[in-house]
Design a protein around this motif. Sequence first.
Motif, PDB file in Angstrom:
ATOM      1  N   ILE A 281     -32.879 -27.652 -14.975  1.00 21.36           N
ATOM      2  CA  ILE A 281     -34.003 -28.511 -14.615  1.00 21.36           C
ATOM      3  C   ILE A 281     -33.839 -29.018 -13.181  1.00 21.36           C
ATOM      4  CG2 ILE A 281     -35.007 -30.784 -15.104  1.00 21.36           C
ATOM      5  CD1 ILE A 281     -36.026 -28.630 -16.912  1.00 21.36           C
ATOM      6  N   ILE A 282     -32.605 -29.150 -12.743  1.00 22.46           N
ATOM      7  CA  ILE A 282     -32.366 -29.576 -11.356  1.00 22.46           C
ATOM      8  C   ILE A 282     -32.628 -28.378 -10.427  1.00 22.46           C
ATOM      9  CG2 ILE A 282     -30.663 -30.449  -9.728  1.00 22.46           C
ATOM     10  CD1 ILE A 282     -29.258 -31.813 -12.038  1.00 22.46           C
ATOM     11  N   GLU A 283     -33.600 -28.528  -9.543  1.00 25.50           N
ATOM     12  CA  GLU A 283     -33.937 -27.501  -8.569  1.00 25.50           C
ATOM     13  C   GLU A 283     -33.609 -28.019  -7.167  1.00 25.50           C
ATOM     14  OE1 GLU A 283     -37.990 -26.345  -9.116  1.00 25.50           O
ATOM     15  OE2 GLU A 283     -37.763 -25.911 -11.270  1.00 25.50           O
ATOM     16  N   GLU A 284     -33.744 -27.143  -6.191  1.00 21.10           N
ATOM     17  CA  GLU A 284     -33.480 -27.534  -4.802  1.00 21.10           C
ATOM     18  C   GLU A 284     -34.684 -27.186  -3.939  1.00 21.10           C
ATOM     19  OE1 GLU A 284     -31.347 -23.562  -2.961  1.00 21.10           O
ATOM     20  OE2 GLU A 284     -30.066 -25.199  -3.684  1.00 21.10           O
ATOM     21  N   TRP A 285     -34.842 -27.954  -2.883  1.00 18.29           N
ATOM     22  CA  TRP A 285     -35.912 -27.653  -1.930  1.00 18.29           C
ATOM     23  C   TRP A 285     -35.599 -26.333  -1.222  1.00 18.29           C
ATOM     24  CZ3 TRP A 285     -40.047 -30.480  -2.534  1.00 18.29           C
ATOM     25  CH2 TRP A 285     -39.954 -31.813  -2.933  1.00 18.29           C
ATOM     26  N   SER A 286     -36.605 -25.494  -1.114  1.00 19.90           N
ATOM     27  CA  SER A 286     -36.398 -24.238  -0.375  1.00 19.90           C
ATOM     28  C   SER A 286     -36.324 -24.469   1.120  1.00 19.90           C
ATOM     29  CB  SER A 286     -37.524 -23.250  -0.706  1.00 19.90           C
ATOM     30  OG  SER A 286     -38.786 -23.807  -0.380  1.00 19.90           O
ATOM     31  N   ASP A 287     -36.837 -25.603   1.592  1.00 18.58           N
ATOM     32  CA  ASP A 287     -36.792 -25.925   3.018  1.00 18.58           C
ATOM     33  C   ASP A 287     -35.480 -26.656   3.316  1.00 18.58           C
ATOM     34  OD1 ASP A 287     -37.194 -26.593   5.636  1.00 18.58           O
ATOM     35  OD2 ASP A 287     -38.938 -27.894   5.264  1.00 18.58           O
ATOM     36  N   PRO A 288     -34.626 -26.093   4.120  1.00 19.59           N
ATOM     37  CA  PRO A 288     -33.352 -26.786   4.438  1.00 19.59           C
ATOM     38  C   PRO A 288     -33.557 -28.110   5.151  1.00 19.59           C
ATOM     39  CG  PRO A 288     -33.258 -24.459   5.085  1.00 19.59           C
ATOM     40  CD  PRO A 288     -34.691 -24.751   4.762  1.00 19.59           C
ATOM     41  N   GLN A 289     -34.736 -28.305   5.751  1.00 20.50           N
ATOM     42  CA  GLN A 289     -34.982 -29.548   6.467  1.00 20.50           C
ATOM     43  C   GLN A 289     -35.165 -30.731   5.519  1.00 20.50           C
ATOM     44  OE1 GLN A 289     -34.788 -29.731   9.764  1.00 20.50           O
ATOM     45  NE2 GLN A 289     -34.360 -27.528   9.834  1.00 20.50           N
ATOM     46  N   ALA A 290     -35.514 -30.417   4.298  1.00 16.80           N
ATOM     47  CA  ALA A 290     -35.712 -31.505   3.319  1.00 16.80           C
ATOM     48  C   ALA A 290     -34.379 -31.874   2.696  1.00 16.80           C
ATOM     49  CB  ALA A 290     -36.714 -31.067   2.248  1.00 16.80           C
TER      50      ALA A 290
END
Length: 751
Positions: free
Chosen positions: A336-345
């Motif tokens: 359920i824990i995902e990550e932002w695809s944008d490294p800037q976020a």
Amino acid sequence: MSFGTEGTFMFSFMKNSVAAVLDKRDTDPSLETLIIPLTLDNTSRYSVDVGMSPGPDQQSFSFVVTTGTGYSVVAGVGCNDCQGVSSYNANLSTTAKQLPDVQNMSLVGTNASGSLVEENCQLTQANGSVWPYPNQTLIVANTSSDLFSPGISGVFGLGTNGRNGDFSATVYSGWLTRNPGKTNFTFGMMLNPPRNSGTDGGVLHWQSPDTASYEGNVVWKSMLNSNSTSLQTDWFITMDSLSFESGGNVNVSQSGELTTAVDPFESALIFPQAIAGAIYGGIEDTSLLPSLTTATNKWAIPCDTKMSLTLTFGPLSVPMDETILVLQNGNSCIGIIEEWSDPQADEYYLLGSSFISQLYIIFSISGSSQGGVGFAHRTSSPKKLSAGQVSGIVLGSVAFASLLVLILFLYYRHQRKQQERELPPQRVNDRRLDYSREGASSDVIDVTSKHEVRISRQNLPPSPPLTRSNSVASTPGVTVLDEDRDEKDMANENEVSEEGWDPLQREVGGQPMEDETFVAARGGELLEAGDSVVDVNGRVIFSPGRNLSRSNLQLEFEPRPLQPWDLVDPPLTNGEKLINPYGTVNSHKFSTLQDSARSRSLIPKSSYYFGPPPPGSAYGSRPIGQIGLHHPREIIRVERDYTGGELIQFAPIYLLELEGRITPTQFLESMNSINELLISAHSFRHAMIDNLLSIFTLQLFSVVFDTHYEREMKRLQQLFDKLNTDIYNPSGLNLLWPRKVAFLFLEIEYY
């Protein structure tokens, strides 16, 4: 592994201004709590039913709920990439107002663009009524990217439009305009988990939170405007800390003012890449999945992974384990824990519906830059059982009840057979027992067959000293039936017979004795004519051929002993009413009772003992009449014995009125037998067992089987029949069933 970060946004002046508003934000009792139902679709998004242009031409749609934007969006008829969903046609509306502006709207990985329109709208409530909100600004989308899905035609924006400052386009602005005395709009959100098997997504408590839906203190966090293009939301709050643990090998923690958005538009928990990588990097057999969207990346993890995550907002901690953090996806599982695809976020967190469904969240909006979010624990509720668990409980209960009924039936049959062995059924004789005026009062009539009667005295024990003096009829061992009855007696008997009431005549061999027949009974045997009758000393009393008369009976009599009532002196008033000089009340009660005793009724009734029987009573005389056909001449009352408490017991004290009929031993044994069955009938142990069985079988036990009390009452009734048949009826007495008088006393009919 630990990561430290600090917020880069300086909004201290906003925080202070918002805090002042939050201090006054209490539930307004003047506002009614409206319940807006939420529907959960197959994409784990929550939607409400919205009607546009109410009236005959109303157009109805399902709008997905989001707090990331304050704009409401609807698919227009000219939208070519809106997935073919139901679209809004402004030309069919009589209340639509076209606005000249064009507006773009973006959410996490989605966007829409179109012209603005003002339209009268309404929300459907759980009770079927509607909440209208007229002149609402909406974006009629003509282009869209992944915003709409089958069945979802729009977006119901619950944000503040803090990104562009257009608060007037929000739902809250119109409500505050229509309610000028209010300073903020508040509502509660209570979502069901996004992986719920049904379509019930929970509710919105519109206009006013439901205080019964949460418990404990509400932890408030101020809303801060967001200018980040990565987060794509109108506002954010600060989370104090997070802590993750998996298998004892992975420990990730983060603290400080963590920039966080809370939005049900997403079901996942989206973390910065560094935090998500630290979490999944320590778990074996995990892999980063190819990105299906441009906003987030997912991780594949083993389905048996054990993990726990705790998020903290002030004093409130929200724990979550693998039942929430691991999602089954066919034969594999994803986190359920995902990550932002944008490294800037790298500084933003988004908590979706998987987190929101664990709490009760309150939103309070005052303007585009003023508002707050309150977190509280939900009211504890019993855990719902699954269909399989309910079926197992029902089947197990039915099987247990069937087994219990079978055991009870077998036990009942065993007890019934044992009772039949202990107390065999009595032989009922339909012959009525009659008594003549000449019969001896202490004779025992042995009913051996339907046409044979024997008179015997040998089975009776000797009378106690208080018996009356012996007579010819009561001399032990000798019974004389006189053949010299005068004509007057015979005439009286014939007269009675003609009137229809003929007392029983003694029978010999089934035939009445003739007038000129003399029969002597000695030792219970009938003597034939020609035999001599002698007394206990061997002296001849009667011999054949000798004319026997009453004066020729040379029998020795003892002087009659004094009876108890003979020892009482006559009253000094010579029969006048006596006033008790020592009584507290000047009453003629005792004299009244004496007078009432002298005035006898045709049908006798029993009463409490208040003195010796009146002179005209039938006590001490021979039995007369037929039991069950004629009324008794007297009724004797045996009182209750309260010396042992309230348990039903009858006093085993021999009554002088029974003298000459039955012996004290017979009376005492009768009362003891009756009292023993009454003690057994009121057994506390058996009563408790019967009540428990009735409760566990839903009262079916008492319908199918008799209780212990009812069984003992049947045994007691059989005992009464046996006592009447063997002892009381042959002596001219009859025991009455005391249950008819609630066992307050026991009555004996005296014939």
